[in-house]
Design a protein around this motif. Sequence first.
Motif, PDB file in Angstrom:
ATOM      1  N   MET A   1       0.844  -1.199   0.000  1.00  0.00           N
ATOM      2  CA  MET A   1       0.000   0.000   0.000  1.00  0.00           C
ATOM      3  C   MET A   1       0.876   1.244   0.000  1.00  0.00           C
ATOM      4  SD  MET A   1      -3.077  -0.898   2.660  1.00  0.00           S
ATOM      5  CE  MET A   1      -1.999  -1.004   4.100  1.00  0.00           C
ATOM      6  N   THR A   2       0.600   2.147  -0.944  1.00  0.00           N
ATOM      7  CA  THR A   2       1.426   3.349  -1.017  1.00  0.00           C
ATOM      8  C   THR A   2       0.631   4.650  -1.002  1.00  0.00           C
ATOM      9  OG1 THR A   2       1.451   3.151  -3.417  1.00  0.00           O
ATOM     10  CG2 THR A   2       3.325   2.214  -2.242  1.00  0.00           C
ATOM     11  N   CYS A   3      -0.678   4.585  -1.058  1.00  0.00           N
ATOM     12  CA  CYS A   3      -1.440   5.834  -1.067  1.00  0.00           C
ATOM     13  C   CYS A   3      -2.812   5.646  -0.432  1.00  0.00           C
ATOM     14  CB  CYS A   3      -1.594   6.359  -2.499  1.00  0.00           C
ATOM     15  SG  CYS A   3      -2.844   5.476  -3.454  1.00  0.00           S
ATOM     16  N   ALA A   4      -3.528   6.741  -0.294  1.00  0.00           N
ATOM     17  CA  ALA A   4      -4.834   6.691   0.363  1.00  0.00           C
ATOM     18  C   ALA A   4      -5.843   5.877  -0.436  1.00  0.00           C
ATOM     19  CB  ALA A   4      -5.353   8.109   0.590  1.00  0.00           C
ATOM     20  N   HIS A   5      -5.659   5.837  -1.731  1.00  0.00           N
ATOM     21  CA  HIS A   5      -6.575   5.034  -2.539  1.00  0.00           C
ATOM     22  C   HIS A   5      -6.340   3.542  -2.314  1.00  0.00           C
ATOM     23  CE1 HIS A   5      -8.153   3.368  -6.504  1.00  0.00           C
ATOM     24  NE2 HIS A   5      -9.206   3.756  -5.814  1.00  0.00           N
ATOM     25  N   CYS A   6      -5.084   3.169  -2.134  1.00  0.00           N
ATOM     26  CA  CYS A   6      -4.784   1.785  -1.749  1.00  0.00           C
ATOM     27  C   CYS A   6      -5.501   1.435  -0.449  1.00  0.00           C
ATOM     28  CB  CYS A   6      -3.286   1.596  -1.502  1.00  0.00           C
ATOM     29  SG  CYS A   6      -2.195   1.947  -2.871  1.00  0.00           S
ATOM     30  N   VAL A   7      -5.425   2.328   0.510  1.00  0.00           N
ATOM     31  CA  VAL A   7      -6.069   2.109   1.805  1.00  0.00           C
ATOM     32  C   VAL A   7      -7.569   1.931   1.627  1.00  0.00           C
ATOM     33  CG1 VAL A   7      -6.618   3.219   4.021  1.00  0.00           C
ATOM     34  CG2 VAL A   7      -4.283   3.309   3.107  1.00  0.00           C
TER      35      VAL A   7
HETATM   36 MO1  9UX Z   1      -2.283   3.489  -4.227  1.00  0.00          MO
HETATM   37 MO2  9UX Z   1      -2.304   4.322  -6.820  1.00  0.00          MO
HETATM   38  O1  9UX Z   1      -1.751   2.359  -5.427  1.00  0.00           O
HETATM   39  O2  9UX Z   1      -2.078   3.149  -8.238  1.00  0.00           O
HETATM   40  S1  9UX Z   1      -0.506   4.138  -5.360  1.00  0.00           S
HETATM   41  S2  9UX Z   1      -3.964   3.239  -5.623  1.00  0.00           S
END
Ligand code: 9UX
Length: 66
Positions: free
Chosen positions: A9-15
Motif C-alpha cells: 500500500m502506497t497511497c490513500a486510494h490503496c487504503v
Molecule cells: Mo495506491 Mo495508486 O496504489 O495506483 S498508489 S492506488
Amino acid sequence: MASIKIKGMTCAHCVASVTKALSSINGIEDVHVSLSENQADFSMTKEVPRATIKAAIEKIGFEVDE
Ligand code: 9UX
C-alpha cells in the motif's frame, strides 16, 4: 480486534481499496487500515479463515505479510 499485515500500500486510494475489500467479507466489521503501519485492524462477528482474508487482499493486488 484482529489484525493483518499488508504489503504494497502506497497511497490513500490503496487504503480505501483494502478497506472496501475486507469490509465486503462476510463476518468482518469495523475495518481500519493504516498506511503508515501497513496493517489492517478489524473485528470478526464469526470465524473467518485467514486464507479468505489473504485471498481478498491478493485479488486486488496487495500482499499479506506472513
Ligand atoms: Mo495506491 Mo495508486 O496504489 O495506483 S498508489 S492506488
